[in-house]
Scaffold this motif. Structure first.
Motif, short mmCIF file in Angstrom:
data_model
loop_
_atom_site.label_atom_id
_atom_site.label_comp_id
_atom_site.label_asym_id
_atom_site.label_seq_id
_atom_site.Cartn_x
_atom_site.Cartn_y
_atom_site.Cartn_z
N GLY A 224 0.78 -1.23 0.00
CA GLY A 224 0.00 0.00 0.00
C GLY A 224 0.81 1.28 0.00
N ALA A 225 2.13 1.18 0.13
CA ALA A 225 2.97 2.38 0.10
C ALA A 225 3.14 2.88 -1.33
CB ALA A 225 4.34 2.09 0.71
N ILE A 226 3.57 4.11 -1.47
CA ILE A 226 3.90 4.68 -2.77
C ILE A 226 5.39 4.98 -2.79
CG2 ILE A 226 3.53 6.58 -4.38
CD1 ILE A 226 0.73 6.91 -3.18
N VAL A 227 6.12 4.33 -3.66
CA VAL A 227 7.55 4.61 -3.82
C VAL A 227 7.68 5.71 -4.85
CG1 VAL A 227 9.80 3.68 -4.45
CG2 VAL A 227 8.16 2.25 -3.23
N SER A 228 8.21 6.85 -4.43
CA SER A 228 8.27 8.03 -5.30
C SER A 228 9.67 8.62 -5.27
CB SER A 228 7.24 9.07 -4.84
OG SER A 228 7.24 10.20 -5.68
N PRO A 229 10.59 8.09 -6.08
CA PRO A 229 11.95 8.64 -6.11
C PRO A 229 11.92 10.13 -6.47
CG PRO A 229 11.85 6.55 -7.27
CD PRO A 229 10.43 6.95 -7.00
N PRO A 230 12.81 10.92 -5.91
CA PRO A 230 12.83 12.37 -6.18
C PRO A 230 13.35 12.68 -7.58
CG PRO A 230 14.64 11.78 -4.73
CD PRO A 230 13.82 10.54 -4.90
N VAL A 231 12.52 12.43 -8.58
CA VAL A 231 12.89 12.65 -9.98
C VAL A 231 12.56 14.10 -10.37
CG1 VAL A 231 12.46 11.93 -12.35
CG2 VAL A 231 12.45 10.23 -10.50
N PRO A 232 13.52 14.85 -10.91
CA PRO A 232 13.28 16.26 -11.24
C PRO A 232 12.25 16.45 -12.35
CG PRO A 232 15.63 15.76 -11.19
CD PRO A 232 14.91 14.45 -11.16
N PRO A 233 11.26 17.34 -12.17
CA PRO A 233 10.29 17.65 -13.23
C PRO A 233 10.85 18.75 -14.13
CG PRO A 233 9.67 18.78 -11.22
CD PRO A 233 10.94 18.03 -10.91
N PHE A 234 11.72 18.41 -15.05
CA PHE A 234 12.39 19.42 -15.86
C PHE A 234 11.41 20.23 -16.72
CE2 PHE A 234 16.04 16.47 -15.20
CZ PHE A 234 16.88 17.39 -14.58
N TYR A 235 10.23 19.65 -17.01
CA TYR A 235 9.24 20.38 -17.81
C TYR A 235 8.71 21.62 -17.09
CZ TYR A 235 5.87 18.07 -14.75
OH TYR A 235 5.18 17.63 -13.65
N ALA A 236 8.97 21.71 -15.76
CA ALA A 236 8.44 22.82 -14.97
C ALA A 236 9.29 24.08 -15.07
CB ALA A 236 8.30 22.40 -13.51
N GLY A 237 10.30 24.07 -15.93
CA GLY A 237 11.13 25.26 -16.10
C GLY A 237 11.96 25.58 -14.88
N LEU A 238 12.58 24.58 -14.30
CA LEU A 238 13.37 24.76 -13.09
C LEU A 238 14.49 25.78 -13.30
CD1 LEU A 238 13.69 20.98 -12.16
CD2 LEU A 238 12.04 22.62 -11.26
N THR A 239 14.64 26.66 -12.34
CA THR A 239 15.63 27.74 -12.49
C THR A 239 16.97 27.44 -11.83
OG1 THR A 239 14.72 28.84 -10.53
CG2 THR A 239 13.84 29.50 -12.68
N ASP A 240 16.93 26.70 -10.72
CA ASP A 240 18.17 26.39 -10.01
C ASP A 240 17.92 25.19 -9.09
OD1 ASP A 240 16.71 27.41 -7.82
OD2 ASP A 240 17.64 29.38 -7.98
N LEU A 241 18.94 24.81 -8.32
CA LEU A 241 18.81 23.64 -7.45
C LEU A 241 17.74 23.84 -6.39
CD1 LEU A 241 19.86 20.85 -6.72
CD2 LEU A 241 21.62 21.93 -5.30
N ASP A 242 17.62 25.05 -5.86
CA ASP A 242 16.58 25.31 -4.85
C ASP A 242 15.19 25.11 -5.44
OD1 ASP A 242 18.44 25.93 -2.91
OD2 ASP A 242 18.35 28.09 -3.24
N ASP A 243 15.01 25.53 -6.68
CA ASP A 243 13.73 25.36 -7.36
C ASP A 243 13.43 23.88 -7.56
OD1 ASP A 243 11.40 26.30 -8.51
OD2 ASP A 243 12.28 26.57 -10.49
#
Length: 206
Positions: A145-164
């Motif tokens: 029942g858990a959800i495994v969700s690796p921290p994959v970057p959503p590059f389509y979101a127009g990320l500006t920097d590492l903090d974003d």
């Protein structure tokens, strides 16, 4: 029913403590109660990745913080109503302990309780590459029942920097757990225009 939402944030020793810190900031702004559990391995990772005041920042953002050794904490019981739990980051050691129900410390006990009470449990598994044992443990917790969700970057979101990148990763994980991060999350609006992330612009000439 509780008067306000309650979320457990478990922080294990994998790399990515900044994601947990950002989650706590968002939850605090949303006035969601934050129950924090930090493993011994995470203590070292937090100091290394967030600096000498990182641990203090996490403690200051917690509504309640329970020691990893405190198996008598309220969150160790299903009768203490919580809305969700996230482990960010989730080491393979913690994931395996959750998958096989070893109850290793409060973090894994709280995760076990979350599963048995059929509450949302999101594990930001942080490891690469993965061997068969990692994959088997991920499949096992998913079937539970858990959800495994690796921290994959959503590059389509127009990320500006590492903090974003960290902000969007944290917001996406909270949304997966059923907590609306509101304006903190950039949602896909369709391919109406090309968005090139500044993080990727250095590769355009390649």
């Amino acid at each position: 029913m509780t008067s306000s939402r309650r979320v457990i944030i478990g922080i294990s020793g994998a790399s990515g403590a900044a994601i947990a810190l950002e989650m706590l900031r968002v939850l605090a702004a949303l006035q969601v109660e934050r129950y924090v559990i930090v493993t011994r391995g995470a203590e070292h990772t937090i100091n290394h990745e967030l600096g000498p005041d990182g641990r203090e920042q996490i403690g200051a953002l917690a509504t309640v913080e329970h020691p990893q050794s405190d198996l008598f904490a309220p969150v160790a019981s299903g009768s203490y109503v919580m809305d969700a739990m996230l482990v960010a980051p989730c080491s393979m050691r913690s994931l395996a302990s959750i998958a096989y129900g070893t109850g290793e410390g409060l973090l894994c006990r709280a995760a076990d309780v979350t599963l048995k009470e059929r509450r949302p449990l999101v594990l930001l598994a942080r490891e690469a590459p993965l061997h068969e044992g990692h994959l088997e443990a991920m499949l096992k917790v998913t079937r539970m029942g858990a959800i495994v969700s690796p921290p994959v970057p959503p590059f389509y979101a127009g990320l500006t920097d590492l903090d974003d990148l960290v902000r969007q990763t944290a917001a996406r994980a909270l949304a997966t757990a059923g907590i609306d991060p509101q304006t903190n999350l950039r949602r896909w609006q369709g391919a109406t225009e090309q968005v090139v992330s500044p993080l990727l612009k250095g590769s355009e000439s390649a």
